[in-house]
Motif scaffolding. Structure first.
Motif, PDB file in Angstrom:
ATOM      1  N   ARG A  26       0.826  -1.211   0.000  1.00  0.00           N
ATOM      2  CA  ARG A  26       0.000   0.000   0.000  1.00  0.00           C
ATOM      3  C   ARG A  26       0.857   1.257   0.000  1.00  0.00           C
ATOM      4  O   ARG A  26       0.486   2.272  -0.580  1.00  0.00           O
ATOM      5  CB  ARG A  26      -0.938  -0.012   1.218  1.00  0.00           C
ATOM      6  N   ILE A  71      -7.878  -0.363 -10.345  1.00  0.00           N
ATOM      7  CA  ILE A  71      -9.222   0.152 -10.630  1.00  0.00           C
ATOM      8  C   ILE A  71      -9.166   1.649 -10.898  1.00  0.00           C
ATOM      9  O   ILE A  71      -9.815   2.161 -11.815  1.00  0.00           O
ATOM     10  CB  ILE A  71     -10.175  -0.169  -9.462  1.00  0.00           C
ATOM     11  N   GLU A  72      -8.382   2.348 -10.107  1.00  0.00           N
ATOM     12  CA  GLU A  72      -8.228   3.795 -10.287  1.00  0.00           C
ATOM     13  C   GLU A  72      -7.670   4.122 -11.682  1.00  0.00           C
ATOM     14  O   GLU A  72      -8.064   5.106 -12.304  1.00  0.00           O
ATOM     15  CB  GLU A  72      -7.279   4.314  -9.209  1.00  0.00           C
ATOM     16  N   MET A  73      -6.767   3.278 -12.187  1.00  0.00           N
ATOM     17  CA  MET A  73      -6.177   3.499 -13.505  1.00  0.00           C
ATOM     18  C   MET A  73      -7.118   3.071 -14.627  1.00  0.00           C
ATOM     19  O   MET A  73      -7.121   3.657 -15.709  1.00  0.00           O
ATOM     20  CB  MET A  73      -4.856   2.726 -13.623  1.00  0.00           C
ATOM     21  N   ARG A  74      -7.921   2.043 -14.373  1.00  0.00           N
ATOM     22  CA  ARG A  74      -8.763   1.475 -15.428  1.00  0.00           C
ATOM     23  C   ARG A  74     -10.053   2.263 -15.664  1.00  0.00           C
ATOM     24  O   ARG A  74     -10.478   2.445 -16.805  1.00  0.00           O
ATOM     25  CB  ARG A  74      -9.142   0.036 -15.069  1.00  0.00           C
ATOM     26  N   GLU A  75     -10.709   2.674 -14.584  1.00  0.00           N
ATOM     27  CA  GLU A  75     -12.077   3.196 -14.722  1.00  0.00           C
ATOM     28  C   GLU A  75     -12.201   4.386 -15.669  1.00  0.00           C
ATOM     29  O   GLU A  75     -13.192   4.468 -16.404  1.00  0.00           O
ATOM     30  CB  GLU A  75     -12.663   3.526 -13.349  1.00  0.00           C
ATOM     31  N   ARG A 133       2.288   2.609  -5.610  1.00  0.00           N
ATOM     32  CA  ARG A 133       2.158   3.776  -6.480  1.00  0.00           C
ATOM     33  C   ARG A 133       3.514   4.308  -6.934  1.00  0.00           C
ATOM     34  O   ARG A 133       3.701   4.560  -8.132  1.00  0.00           O
ATOM     35  CB  ARG A 133       1.354   4.872  -5.774  1.00  0.00           C
ATOM     36  N   ARG A 181     -11.589  -8.991  -9.116  1.00  0.00           N
ATOM     37  CA  ARG A 181     -10.754  -8.095  -8.320  1.00  0.00           C
ATOM     38  C   ARG A 181      -9.514  -8.845  -7.826  1.00  0.00           C
ATOM     39  O   ARG A 181      -9.632  -9.953  -7.295  1.00  0.00           O
ATOM     40  CB  ARG A 181     -11.562  -7.573  -7.132  1.00  0.00           C
ATOM     41  N   ASP A 227      -6.955  -1.566  -5.718  1.00  0.00           N
ATOM     42  CA  ASP A 227      -7.384  -0.165  -5.662  1.00  0.00           C
ATOM     43  C   ASP A 227      -6.671   0.683  -6.720  1.00  0.00           C
ATOM     44  O   ASP A 227      -7.292   1.520  -7.383  1.00  0.00           O
ATOM     45  CB  ASP A 227      -7.115   0.417  -4.267  1.00  0.00           C
ATOM     46  N   VAL A 228      -5.366   0.461  -6.874  1.00  0.00           N
ATOM     47  CA  VAL A 228      -4.603   1.244  -7.856  1.00  0.00           C
ATOM     48  C   VAL A 228      -5.021   0.887  -9.276  1.00  0.00           C
ATOM     49  O   VAL A 228      -5.213   1.771 -10.121  1.00  0.00           O
ATOM     50  CB  VAL A 228      -3.086   1.013  -7.667  1.00  0.00           C
TER      51      VAL A 228
END
Length: 312
Positions: free
Chosen positions: A28, A180-184, A32, A169, A177-178
């Protein structure tokens, strides 16, 4: 089960859970910066290197033998050398996907004059995407673990389709989380697989969203189909949604090209199998969908993920 075995099983599960939570905490704080560092590399050069590394490492892994057994069963006439060549391509493709997953925005980027830089498709595909975008009724869209299987949802975003994509997931929430943040921003609404997923996808169709999902994985509770002449089970979800909403069914595949490029193809509407009452027959329609996937895999066997236990 004897008490001792039950205790060992519990402590094995408990130890695994503790290790997973510890790794999740470490990642975590580091995932990033690590992704940021990797994104500084030239995508195509990094993809070439990752492919070469996996061609070297892959044959030493247990999954290599699974892939070999699958290929021997699917293509009994192929020689050992031909099977080895396909498997080398499979590992190469997997290495490239690992690099591409953090560079999807660059693959989806448009050129200075609006031309597609890395994902191209023909006039026929453009017309089909336009027809889907302008249709009164949303479609259910299937794809498979071919080339980079993240890209069909990216293509939907490029072409302006209102879409929802079912995805599994990752087990580690820090990575999930990372990603999904990049994909959405590229893929539209992402729906994690699980108990509530069918209802969310159904509501998506009701509100005019096209719904997409992978259909080439084992599902122990799924319907039986034949794939490369062998029986296996597949999730019936896409056919059930088509049955409930009379949605058209299309397949989208991505084909890997040299130099970090891809081409996309979309099928004509797949004709569903219907029962005596005229309703979509789920098992028969899943077989029709599986037949399309088999055709895709036969076209480019080195780009499909042979490394999982598809037949059980």
């Amino acid at each position: 089960m004897p008490p001792l075995k039950l205790k060992l099983k519990y402590w094995s599960w408990r130890t695994g859970l503790v290790l997973k939570r510890g790794l999740d905490r470490v990642l975590r704080g580091t995932i990033r910066p690590l992704i940021g560092l990797l994104r500084r590399l030239d995508r195509i050069s990094a993809s070439d290197k990752a492919g070469a590394v996996m061609r070297h490492i892959g044959p030493r892994l247990r999954e290599h033998q699974i892939g070999r057994a699958n290929l021997k069963a699917a293509f009994p006439d192929k020689s050992d050398a031909e099977v080895d060549k396909i498997l080398a391509g499979v590992w190469d493709n997997l290495g490239r996907v690992a690099v591409e997953v953090i560079n999807l925005d660059r693959i989806a980027a448009q050129g200075a004059r609006g031309e597609r830089q890395f994902i191209t498709y023909g006039e026929r595909e453009l017309k089909r995407f336009e027809a889907l975008r302008d249709a009164d009724k949303p479609a259910v869209i299937f794809t498979a673990h071919l080339a980079n299987w993240e890209l069909p949802a990216v293509v939907a975003g490029i072409e302006g389709l209102r879409s929802m994509a079912l995805f599994r997931r990752p087990n580690l929430s820090s990575i999930a989380d990372v990603l999904i943040e990049m994909r959405e921003p590229l893929m539209g609404t992402l729906v994690p697989s699980g108990f509530g997923a069918p209802m969310r996808l159904a509501r998506g169709l009701e509100t005019g969203h096209h719904v997409g999902m992978l259909v080439d994985q084992h599902d122990s509770k799924g319907v039986e189909v034949t794939f490369f002449g062998r029986r296996c089970r597949v999730s019936p979800l896409i056919a059930m949604l088509a049955r409930e909403y009379e949605s058209p069914i299309h397949g989208v595949r991505i084909i890997r090209l040299p130099e970090g490029r891809f081409t996309g193809e979309i099928t004509d509407a797949v004709t569903p199998v219907r029962d005596a009452d005229g309703r979509i027959d789920v098992q028969g329609t899943m077989q029709a969908i599986t037949d399309v996937v088999e055709t895709w895999v036969r076209d480019h066997p080195e780009q499909w993920l042979w490394l999982h236990r598809r037949w059980r």
